[in-house]
Design a protein around this motif. Structure first.
Motif, mmCIF file in Angstrom:
data_model
loop_
_atom_site.group_PDB
_atom_site.id
_atom_site.type_symbol
_atom_site.label_atom_id
_atom_site.label_comp_id
_atom_site.label_asym_id
_atom_site.label_seq_id
_atom_site.Cartn_x
_atom_site.Cartn_y
_atom_site.Cartn_z
ATOM 1 N N PRO A 1 -24.894 20.150 60.455
ATOM 2 C CA PRO A 1 -23.330 20.565 59.715
ATOM 3 C C PRO A 1 -23.326 22.076 59.386
ATOM 4 O O PRO A 1 -24.334 22.590 58.888
ATOM 5 N N ILE A 2 -22.092 22.308 59.006
ATOM 6 C CA ILE A 2 -21.924 23.899 58.629
ATOM 7 C C ILE A 2 -20.567 23.583 57.648
ATOM 8 O O ILE A 2 -19.584 22.532 57.958
ATOM 9 N N THR A 3 -20.888 24.128 56.447
ATOM 10 C CA THR A 3 -19.611 24.211 55.438
ATOM 11 C C THR A 3 -19.435 25.568 55.303
ATOM 12 O O THR A 3 -20.126 26.464 55.016
ATOM 13 N N PHE A 4 -18.196 25.707 55.140
ATOM 14 C CA PHE A 4 -17.354 26.725 54.597
ATOM 15 C C PHE A 4 -16.763 26.947 53.148
ATOM 16 O O PHE A 4 -16.098 25.845 52.749
ATOM 17 N N TYR A 5 -17.056 27.978 52.314
ATOM 18 C CA TYR A 5 -16.505 27.959 51.035
ATOM 19 C C TYR A 5 -15.416 29.063 50.867
ATOM 20 O O TYR A 5 -15.722 30.166 51.437
ATOM 21 N N ALA A 6 -14.524 29.152 49.947
ATOM 22 C CA ALA A 6 -13.882 30.331 49.108
ATOM 23 C C ALA A 6 -14.717 30.042 47.844
ATOM 24 O O ALA A 6 -14.244 29.271 46.936
ATOM 25 N N ASP A 7 -15.528 31.195 47.453
ATOM 26 C CA ASP A 7 -16.210 31.160 46.238
ATOM 27 C C ASP A 7 -16.942 29.914 46.399
ATOM 28 O O ASP A 7 -17.728 29.706 47.280
ATOM 29 N N ASN A 8 -16.438 28.883 45.492
ATOM 30 C CA ASN A 8 -17.460 27.571 45.301
ATOM 31 C C ASN A 8 -16.613 26.407 45.744
ATOM 32 O O ASN A 8 -17.113 25.418 45.670
ATOM 33 N N VAL A 9 -15.569 26.788 46.257
ATOM 34 C CA VAL A 9 -14.527 25.662 46.755
ATOM 35 C C VAL A 9 -14.732 25.337 48.317
ATOM 36 O O VAL A 9 -14.319 26.435 48.954
ATOM 37 N N VAL A 10 -14.919 24.215 48.690
ATOM 38 C CA VAL A 10 -15.054 23.740 50.145
ATOM 39 C C VAL A 10 -13.677 23.818 50.514
ATOM 40 O O VAL A 10 -12.713 23.656 50.316
ATOM 41 N N ILE A 11 -13.622 24.815 52.021
ATOM 42 C CA ILE A 11 -12.379 24.965 52.510
ATOM 43 C C ILE A 11 -12.572 24.513 54.190
ATOM 44 O O ILE A 11 -11.419 24.459 54.795
ATOM 45 N N GLY A 12 -13.615 24.126 54.488
ATOM 46 C CA GLY A 12 -13.895 23.557 56.065
ATOM 47 C C GLY A 12 -14.946 23.181 56.355
ATOM 48 O O GLY A 12 -16.097 23.574 55.830
ATOM 49 N N SER A 13 -15.226 22.452 57.415
ATOM 50 C CA SER A 13 -16.546 21.982 57.929
ATOM 51 C C SER A 13 -16.591 21.994 59.377
ATOM 52 O O SER A 13 -15.487 21.931 59.986
ATOM 53 N N ALA A 14 -17.910 22.185 60.093
ATOM 54 C CA ALA A 14 -17.937 22.048 61.303
ATOM 55 C C ALA A 14 -19.321 21.601 61.513
ATOM 56 O O ALA A 14 -20.127 21.128 60.639
ATOM 57 N N PHE A 15 -19.787 21.510 62.952
ATOM 58 C CA PHE A 15 -21.098 21.265 63.491
ATOM 59 C C PHE A 15 -21.234 22.003 64.508
ATOM 60 O O PHE A 15 -20.545 21.992 65.345
ATOM 61 N N THR A 16 -22.727 22.167 64.753
ATOM 62 C CA THR A 16 -23.097 22.725 66.094
ATOM 63 C C THR A 16 -22.903 21.791 67.119
ATOM 64 O O THR A 16 -23.271 20.440 67.015
ATOM 65 N N GLN A 17 -22.571 22.235 68.273
ATOM 66 C CA GLN A 17 -22.142 21.332 69.384
ATOM 67 C C GLN A 17 -23.148 21.015 70.115
ATOM 68 O O GLN A 17 -23.374 19.907 70.974
ATOM 69 N N ASN A 18 -24.157 21.654 70.165
ATOM 70 C CA ASN A 18 -25.376 21.605 71.494
ATOM 71 C C ASN A 18 -26.833 21.903 70.832
ATOM 72 O O ASN A 18 -26.735 22.554 69.568
ATOM 73 N N VAL A 19 -27.855 21.619 71.369
ATOM 74 C CA VAL A 19 -29.286 21.969 70.944
ATOM 75 C C VAL A 19 -29.454 23.431 71.061
ATOM 76 O O VAL A 19 -28.947 24.017 72.137
ATOM 77 N N ILE A 20 -29.644 23.973 70.149
ATOM 78 C CA ILE A 20 -29.905 25.640 70.067
ATOM 79 C C ILE A 20 -31.348 25.754 70.232
ATOM 80 O O ILE A 20 -32.188 25.554 69.466
ATOM 81 N N PRO A 21 -32.035 26.398 71.479
ATOM 82 C CA PRO A 21 -33.183 26.488 71.650
ATOM 83 C C PRO A 21 -33.798 27.775 70.433
ATOM 84 O O PRO A 21 -33.054 28.483 70.270
ATOM 85 N N ILE A 22 -35.167 27.778 70.757
ATOM 86 C CA ILE A 22 -35.666 29.146 69.984
ATOM 87 C C ILE A 22 -34.920 30.399 70.306
ATOM 88 O O ILE A 22 -34.926 30.658 71.620
ATOM 89 N N ASP A 23 -34.687 31.171 69.556
ATOM 90 C CA ASP A 23 -34.074 32.446 69.765
ATOM 91 C C ASP A 23 -32.790 32.498 70.283
ATOM 92 O O ASP A 23 -32.454 33.050 70.996
#
Length: 597
Positions: free
Chosen positions: A334-356
């Protein structure tokens, strides 16, 4: 024996030091080794004449597939310090220093120095390393009194090899003391991530240990005594040994590595190192841990979003990385986006991200109106919206990325009143709105310009330049004002109207109809083409109506319309009645005029 004097005057003994703390961390297929040597020709407890060398050598012998990642040089000794030495003939200047003072009747100073010599060691590789020009000779007479004359050096070499398991390697340093008075020392090693304790190990760089002193001298990790017999017995951990070379002649310094597989548990995030000494004076300079740690390490960044005036909708193009990790980052992190301390949006990674590896994503967020124009735009990966995550990572302290944002807004302005001028005919008027150039602005740094149409104002074209004598051919006329904030490129538009009113006419009451071009007619300024339905009557002094005029007749030139024969009115005083037939002037205007022939 060494420190027998200390034993008798221990109540006067004081020592100062710098706490051991994390200096660097490596995640991947890494391991470490120590290379170094003492500058003491023999252990100082057995020296009849105090002596310390100025150079010594040691050999680095990595395997063929080991690739040097980092190399840290430490050197230490008695006294206030020598911070410029040579490594294989190359000058090395200390970039970090540590110090300690032992007070027992008089002050005994000790020092340690650090330099990052990665480039030099990578270029040299395996072979002999010689540290030279380390000179503590001026401090020997004093330190020989309590047998603390010493000097030495060590390289901590971090290397990687594709055949190694995935490890987390931490290098901690400082300068902390365990001694007769301070007979215990606790050092907490933070920032650990124990996923698998197989082949876990810990290494110590220590100074001034003596093989012949073993009074209550122990080394514990998480409460368990560790040892490496016969080189490092349980009751004499710091005894001038090098467990890499199995040497017991590393006089007054220690380079020891211990297996701690059974002394640290899966899930641990810290380890407690405890040292005791009933007599020996030992200084811990560096500790290195290697733990099997197959974990991802999510991080997120984004460039500054494109901003538009008065737009609170932002497109964020973010990048999630898994650098310096030892395992892949799972999909749906999960990914959360904030304006200061207020949540303004969310997303998720779509794929497995390998090392580097990395993954890009885009999200459009709307900044709430209660958020000020200036705020911090924050992205936090592995955040379910309340600051907590679902992925076990190498570090949870690097998941957040923040950029200061200044939203673009049109400048504020002051409202402008409409301007009213006298009708010059057919609603034409002359206007002065030069004062509005300054009064419309709330910020003197803004630019205000004036236009005849909205299109001109939007396109910055056909600007009105003459503000104090502007002729409007027809009214009402709208004037457009553009206020520009030249710093952020935003502008505002406002308008005001130019209006005309029918002002009271001005009567010129002298008539001389002699065709000289002056006063040949009875002229009333501001009458014709303004009061379209006016009616003008001229009377003589006896009240007889001589002439009637309106907007369709020329001005009176001194002739009577109601006279038989000669219709020239004689010189003298006459009277007029002017009916303007205008709602603003319901009563007629009247007065006299003088006719001269």
């Amino acid at each position: 024996m060494k420190k027998s004097l200390v034993f008798f005057v221990f109540f006067l003994q004081f020592s100062f030091s710098q706490n051991i703390g994390l200096y660097s961390q490596f995640n991947g297929r890494y391991d470490f080794t120590f290379v170094g040597n003492t500058l003491n020709p023999v252990e100082n407890s057995f020296q009849t004449t105090p002596a310390v060398l100025t150079s010594s050598s040691a050999t680095l012998a990595l395997t063929t597939n080991d690739v040097i990642e980092s190399a840290y040089l430490y050197w230490a000794g008695c006294g206030t310090g020598d911070f410029n030495v040579k490594l294989n003939g190359t000058d090395v200047l200390a970039t970090r220093t540590f110090s300690n003072t032992l007070t027992q009747g008089q002050s005994f100073n000790f020092f340690s120095a650090f330099a990052n010599v990665t480039t030099q060691v990578q270029a040299t590789g395996n072979g002999t390393y010689t540290l030279s020009d380390l000179d503590v000779s001026s401090f020997l007479p004093l330190h020989a009194q309590n047998r603390t004359n010493f000097a030495g050096w060590a390289l901590i070499v971090v290397y990687k090899n594709t055949s190694l398991p995935l490890n987390q390697l931490n290098v901690y340093d400082g300068l902390q003391v365990v001694s007769q008075l301070q007979n215990n020392l606790d050092v907490t090693l933070n920032a650990l991530n124990v996923i698998d304790n197989v082949d876990a190990k810990i290494g110590f760089l220590a100074w001034e240990g003596d093989s012949g002193i073993q009074v209550n001298e122990t080394l514990r990790i998480n409460g368990n005594i560790i040892s490496n017999p016969p080189l490092n017995p349980a009751n004499n951990a710091f005894n001038g040994t090098n467990s890499i070379t199995n040497s017991n002649q590393l006089y007054n310094m220690d380079l020891d590595i211990y297996n701690i597989q059974n002394n640290i548990n899966v899930g641990d995030t810290s380890a407690l190192i405890q040292l005791t000494s009933g007599q020996d004076y030992v200084m811990i300079n560096a500790i290195v841990t290697k733990l099997n740690s197959q974990l991802p390490d999510a991080r997120i960044t984004f460039p500054a979003p494109t901003l538009s005036c008065n737009v609170r909708q932002l497109q964020i193009n973010y990048i999630v990385t898994n650098n310096n990790a030892t395992a892949s980052l799972p999909a749906n992190t999960p990914i959360t986006f904030y304006a200061d301390n207020v949540v303004i949006g969310s997303a998720f990674t779509q794929n497995v991200i390998p090392i580097d590896g990395l993954e890009t994503g885009t999200i459009t967020v709307t900044i709430p109106t209660n958020i000020p124009l200036q705020f911090n735009l924050i992205a936090n990966v592995d955040d379910t919206g309340n600051g907590t995550g679902i992925v076990n990572e190498i570090s949870d302290t690097n998941n957040l990325f923040s950029l200061p944002i200044q939203l673009l807004a049109s400048p504020n302005f002051n409202p402008l009143d409409d301007i009213v001028s006298c009708n010059l005919g057919f609603t034409k008027g002359i206007f002065d709105f030069s004062e509005y150039e300054g009064s419309v602005k709330t910020n003197s740094g803004h630019l205000s310009t004036f236009y005849n149409s909205e299109i001109d104002a939007l396109n910055f074209t056909n600007q009105i330049l003459l503000l104090n004598n502007f002729e409007a051919l027809q009214t009402p006329k709208k004037i457009w004002v553009r206020i520009d904030d030249q710093q952020n490129g935003c502008y505002s538009l406002t308008t005001f109207d130019l209006l005309t009113k029918n002002c009271e006419p001005i009567v010129y009451n002298a008539v001389s109809p002699d065709n000289d071009g002056q006063n040949d007619f009875f002229f009333i300024e501001g009458l014709r083409d303004i009061f379209i339905n006016f009616k003008l009557e001229i009377y003589n002094r006896w009240g007889r109506l001589l002439w009637t005029g309106n907007n369709n007749k020329p001005d009176w030139n001194g002739y009577s319309e109601n006279t038989m024969g000669n219709n020239e009115a004689a010189s003298g005083t006459y009277y007029y009645i002017l009916y303007l037939n205008d709602p603003d002037y319901p009563k007629p205007l009247n007065g006299y005029l003088y006719l001269r022939r």
